[in-house]
Design an enzyme around this catalytic site. Sequence first.
Site, short mmCIF file in Angstrom:
data_model
loop_
_atom_site.label_atom_id
_atom_site.label_comp_id
_atom_site.label_asym_id
_atom_site.label_seq_id
_atom_site.Cartn_x
_atom_site.Cartn_y
_atom_site.Cartn_z
N HIS B 119 0.85 -1.21 0.00
CA HIS B 119 0.00 0.00 0.00
C HIS B 119 0.88 1.25 0.00
O HIS B 119 0.68 2.16 -0.82
CB HIS B 119 -0.92 -0.01 1.23
CG HIS B 119 -1.72 1.24 1.43
ND1 HIS B 119 -3.05 1.33 1.14
CD2 HIS B 119 -1.36 2.47 1.90
CE1 HIS B 119 -3.50 2.55 1.41
NE2 HIS B 119 -2.48 3.27 1.88
N GLU B 120 1.84 1.33 0.91
CA GLU B 120 2.66 2.55 1.04
C GLU B 120 3.47 2.80 -0.23
O GLU B 120 3.60 3.95 -0.66
CB GLU B 120 3.58 2.44 2.27
CG GLU B 120 2.84 2.33 3.58
CD GLU B 120 1.76 3.39 3.77
OE1 GLU B 120 0.74 3.09 4.40
OE2 GLU B 120 1.93 4.52 3.26
N HIS B 123 1.67 4.76 -2.67
CA HIS B 123 1.83 6.22 -2.49
C HIS B 123 3.18 6.65 -3.04
O HIS B 123 3.28 7.67 -3.73
CB HIS B 123 1.80 6.55 -0.99
CG HIS B 123 0.46 6.44 -0.35
ND1 HIS B 123 -0.70 6.87 -0.95
CD2 HIS B 123 0.08 5.90 0.85
CE1 HIS B 123 -1.74 6.64 -0.13
NE2 HIS B 123 -1.29 6.06 0.96
N HIS B 129 -5.24 7.77 -1.93
CA HIS B 129 -6.18 6.79 -1.38
C HIS B 129 -7.36 6.60 -2.32
O HIS B 129 -7.81 7.51 -2.96
CB HIS B 129 -6.65 7.22 -0.01
CG HIS B 129 -5.63 6.93 1.06
ND1 HIS B 129 -5.52 7.66 2.21
CD2 HIS B 129 -4.67 5.98 1.13
CE1 HIS B 129 -4.53 7.19 2.97
NE2 HIS B 129 -4.00 6.15 2.32
#
Lengths: 81, 380
Positions: B119-120, B123, B129
Amino acid sequence: FPADMRQKKEEGIQFIQIYLENYYSFTKDGESAFIWKNNSPITKKIKEMQEFLGLEVTGKLDSNTLDLIQQPRCGFPDVAG
Amino acid sequence: FSTFAGEPKWAKKVLKYRILNYTPDLHPADVDAAIKKAFNIWSSVTPLKFIKEERDHADIMISFAARGHNDFIPFDGPGGAVAHAYAPGRDFGGDAHFDEDETWTISTEGTNLFYVALHEFGHSLGLFHSKDPEALMYPIYRKFDPSVFPLHQDDINGIQHLYGRSPNTYSDQRESAEVKEPDEPKEPALPDTCSPDLTFDAVTTFRGEIMFFKDTHFWRKHPSVRAVDVGLISSFWPRLPPGVDAAYEVPEKDETVLFKGNEFWVVRGDRILPGYPQKIYVLGLPKDVTKIDAAFYNRNKGEIYFFIVDKFWSYNKRNRSMDRKPRQIREAFPGINGKIDAVFQHKNFFYFFHGRKQFEFDPGKKRVTRLLKTNFWFRC
C-alpha cells in the site's frame, strides 16, 4: 450507568475529532465547530469522511462509523490538506 | 483510484530503494524479502523496475520509527496509523515510514509488513487513497489474505494510468533483465516455439489473434502476420493463477473464458469481469468433473464444447442447454482419439492439439483433413 454512556460518548467525540483533523483536514475553530447541527462543520466533515470510506452518510457518530475509524489504517490523509 | 494533486510520478523506469533500519519484530532477511516482494508486485503490472541500494541515497528510503520522527506526521503508538509514505519527488519524496509500535509480521497475525508496504509503495509511486473498499489503496487495512492477489483492478487501473502496462514483448523483458539484481529468481525459460516437442496447455482465438498458453506465458499471433508476441499471463491478468487448462472466446460478446482446475474466469481484453472466478459446475458440468482439458466455441452452431479425457459435453447457447450425458470425442470428431490438450476454431476448421500433433478437422466433411505439427502457426 448513564454516566458511563456519557463518558463513552465524549471519548468517541474526542476520537473522531482527532481522526478528522489527521485525515480530513478538519480545523477546530472554537466551540461552534462542535454544535451537532446538520450543517455544522463537524457534521459536514463526518459526512465527507463517511462518503469517502463508503459508509452510510449520516453525519452522526454511529456504531459503524466508530468501528471503522478504529481500524488500523494508513497514516496519510484521505483529503489533501 | 486517485492520484496526488498535480499527478506527481517518477520520470524514470528504474527506481532505487534503500532500507535504512530494521524492525526488531522480524529477521532482517524477512524484511528484505517482504519489501522486495511488494516492489515485485508493482513491477508485474508496470514497466517499473526496482533495485535495492545498500549505502547511497535512493529514490525510496524506507525506515521504521515510533511517534515523532522528523516529519509532520508523528505516529500514534500501537494501532491507528501503521505507516505512511510520500508522493514521488526529491528529498523525502517517495519515502515510506513504518510505525515501530506496530507488531510487524510476515503472517496473517499482527500487521503484515508485505501488505502494508505494498500500500505505502503505491503512495511512493503516486497513487492517492482510493474510495473502493476492495482496493489495496483504500486507507483502512483489512486482514491480509495471502491466497488472493493483493492488487485490485482499481489499483492496477490507477498505476497503469501513471506508468502504463508492464512490457509484454519478450525482448523488453530481456532488456529489463539487465537491470535486475543477479540473485533475482529467473522467470521460467520459455520453450522454443519451433521445437518439435512443443505442446500447449490451451489455445483460443482472442480479438482476431490466436493465443497459445504454456505454463506462465502465452504467445499471441495474428494468423496473417509473421511476428509472434510473448508475455506473462500475470501481466495480462494479474489475478489469474499460473497455468491455464482451457480457453475459448465468444467473439460477438468480446469475452474469453479461461479455465484453471474447477474454476473459470471471464475476461474482456485484460480485464477480468466482476464476479469471477466461478466454479465450472455453474455451467452445468457434473460434480465429478474437476478439470477441463480443452474447450472451444463453435461459432457456426452457437455451441460450446468442453473436452474431458476422451469425452466431451456441449452447451447450446441458444437454448441454454447442456448435454445430459457426455459423448465420445471419436464419435463426433472421427480421427480425433483420446485426451486433447487444446482446440480452437479458425475459419471453418477446428484445430485439435494432442501432444506434439495438431489435427485440422473439417466439421462439414466430418474428417481430419491435415496432420500438422503443434508449431505450425509459428512459421518455423
